[in-house]
Write an enzyme that holds these catalytic residues in place. Structure first.
Site, short mmCIF file in Angstrom:
data_model
loop_
_atom_site.label_atom_id
_atom_site.label_comp_id
_atom_site.label_asym_id
_atom_site.label_seq_id
_atom_site.Cartn_x
_atom_site.Cartn_y
_atom_site.Cartn_z
N LYS A 122 71.83 125.64 23.70
CA LYS A 122 72.93 124.91 24.38
C LYS A 122 73.25 123.63 23.62
O LYS A 122 74.42 123.35 23.33
CB LYS A 122 72.48 124.56 25.80
N ASN A 123 72.21 122.88 23.24
CA ASN A 123 72.44 121.56 22.65
C ASN A 123 72.81 121.61 21.17
O ASN A 123 73.06 120.57 20.57
CB ASN A 123 71.24 120.65 22.91
N CYS B 287 74.39 109.98 35.40
CA CYS B 287 74.02 111.30 35.91
C CYS B 287 72.66 111.13 36.58
O CYS B 287 72.11 110.03 36.61
CB CYS B 287 73.97 112.33 34.79
N ARG C 212 72.84 106.53 31.13
CA ARG C 212 73.27 107.26 29.93
C ARG C 212 74.62 106.74 29.40
O ARG C 212 75.60 107.46 29.34
CB ARG C 212 73.33 108.76 30.21
N ASP D 266 63.09 116.86 27.22
CA ASP D 266 63.63 118.02 27.94
C ASP D 266 62.54 119.01 28.33
O ASP D 266 62.82 119.99 29.01
CB ASP D 266 64.69 118.75 27.09
N ARG E 233 73.59 125.78 34.25
CA ARG E 233 74.22 124.99 33.19
C ARG E 233 73.52 125.24 31.85
O ARG E 233 74.13 125.19 30.81
CB ARG E 233 74.13 123.50 33.50
#
Ligand code: EPZ
Length: 460
Positions: A22-23, A160, A165, A348, A440
């Site tokens: 994803k990243n 968030c 952030r 993460d 997500r």
């Protein structure tokens, strides 16, 4: 809203394929803005965040074509018979079914996307609030839009769940390259006739900050040096894609990245790297349930810190060329972690490890040094019977022999993964609410867990 119902106590066993990262996919999708030629990306994970980014790019005037690579098992179907339709985003429904869909078959268990982006018709360099508020990574369009169009209006992402952030380092760097930056009504207005290369230093290591500035620098005049750059493998994947598009970049993966600006970039066919955080998550789920797993299409090299910790916890790990095997001990030993920018232990993976430590033997100390509020999974784990005490950015976890299923609530992407891991290890049933967070960043998690024997069901 969807929920996940998990019946715990079943060891995960078997083999699944790891999806694209994803990243890495999110910044690389934005890189397509830098050229007028088509960019085709393969091994793109089918995630809500990817869908949001494609929507964001399409409303800017980018022609988006998405083709689902056939999952294993339909390779004997005649070409075009059931090979997935090429589904256009808004504006190009006229593409006939299967017209240009090359019939390659995804590895067993994944059905990656092939995405083609054509930004030649880019005519609306705006990232609206209603899209940006759902995904902070939208800020990654800022650098490419400035470099390509000389202007951009991007909504500030807002905070968030895991922290404020801010994006001040992104803006500071672009201003140093000559952009005029204003912030009004919650939007960043940026303008630059042509960005100029500069020597940039970010106050802290920032992954998307490094990525934004690296993309902007590709078309700037002269050389840009980014010091204190993020070294994450996803930054390297983006750099490799940009280089394949004609960019002149050296030092990606180190803390000093040099970019020589060029006049233009050309199109590319590029394959997204495997997702190291998804890999780490399934390794943890297997470790927590006392099972064994083989993850195919995984990059072991990008996970050294996590693999070291899993071995300290008592797991046996075998690294193959593009697969990782793990066999868990009957009971894990508690391991302490301290998150840090790559190559340190990834933030993460912190929530997933807290779930492991919750049922391990001994006491673990978990230090979160990247985000100021990334322990929200702790109170939910405590509902499952964990013994955790939070003191600022440190969590003290006393391992308990077992957890007991309960109803819990997901708060952010990796916290959700932590609750899934705990639910798989707990006795009885666990119901996880608000699992849109999971969707997500994890491609069809319940299907992959079921393929490993996990008793996981999505309920309305
Ligand atoms: C990226 O977020 C990842 N997202 C995050 O993954 C990951 O947790 C994070 O890097 C850290 O590794 C993507 O790549 C899309 P940062 P990013 O900028 O770039 C502060 C997931 O679960 N900071 O490296 O937004 C910031 O507040 C997500 O997949 C500033 O103060 O993170 C944070 O405390 C969650 N000003 C720290 O730096 C800035 O201008 C690191 O943030 C930028 C950052």
């Amino acid at each position: 809203m969807d929920k996940l119902l998990i019946e715990g106590g079943v060891p995960l066993q078997g083999e699944i394929a790891i999806s694209g990262a994803k990243n890495a996919a999110l910044p690389i999708l934005c890189a397509a803005l830098l050229t007028r030629e088509p960019v085709t990306l393969t091994n793109v994970p089918e995630l809500n965040d990817v869908a949001t980014m494609l929507k964001l790019l399409a409303q800017m005037g980018v022609k988006v074509t998405v083709e689902k690579v056939g999952a294993a098992g339909n390779e004997d179907a005649p070409p075009g018979a059931d090979s997935p339709r090429t589904v256009g985003a808004a504006g190009n429904e006229d593409v006939p079914p299967g017209a240009d869909s090359p019939r390659t078959v995804g590895a067993a268990g994944t059905a990656p996307l092939t995405v083609t982006l054509d930004a030649s018709g880019l005519d609306n360099p705006v990232a609206p609030y209603e899209l940006v508020k759902t995904m902070r990574a939208s800020v990654l369009v800022l650098g490419p839009l400035l470099a390509r169009c000389g202007e951009a209006r991007v909504s500030l992402p807002g905070g968030c769940a895991i922290g404020a952030r801010p994006v001040d380092q992104h803006l500071k760097g672009l201003a140093a390259m000559g952009a005029e930056i204003g912030v009004e009504q919650g939007y960043v207005h940026a303008r630059a006739t042509r960005l100029k290369g500069a020597r940039l230093f970010t106050d802290m290591v920032t992954v998307t900050g490094t990525e934004n500035l690296m993309m902007a620098a590709c078309l700037a005049e002269g050389e840009t040096v980014i010091e204190n750059a993020a070294r994450e493998p996803e930054v390297v994947d983006l750099a490799n894609c940009l280089i394949a598009m004609g960019a002149r970049i050296s030092g990606a993966g180190t803390d000093v990245i040099r970019i020589q600006g060029v006049e233009r970039l050309h199109g590319v066919d590029y394959r997204i790297m495997p997702d190291r955080i998804e890999t780490g998550t399934y390794l943890c789920a297997t470790a927590a349930t006392g099972g064994w797993v083989r993850l195919t299409g995984a990059f072991a090299s990008a996970l050294d810190a996590v693999i070291d910790k899993l071995m300290d916890a008592g797991c046996e790990i075998v690294l193959e060329r593009d697969a990782i095997r793990l066999a868990a001990p009957r009971r894990l030993k508690a391991v302490s972690i301290r998150t840090a920018p790559y190559p340190g232990f990834p933030t993460d993976m912190q929530a997933q490890f807290m779930a492991l430590d919750a049922i391990a033997e001994g006491t673990a100390v978990i230090r979160e040094t990247i985000f100021e509020n990334r322990f929200m999974h702790a109170v939910e784990l405590i509902r499952l019977g964990a013994d955790i005490r939070i003191d600022g950015n440190t969590a003290f976890v006393q391992g308990v022999p077992r957890l007991a299923g309960a109803t819990v609530m997901a708060t952010d992407l990796r916290a959700s993964a932590s609750l899934v891991i705990a639910g798989l290890a707990a006795e009885g049933e666990t119901l996880i609410e608000r699992i849109y967070h999971l969707d997500r960043g994890y491609e069809r998690m319940e299907e992959k867990l079921a393929a490993l024997g996990g008793r996981v069901r999505r309920v309305k």
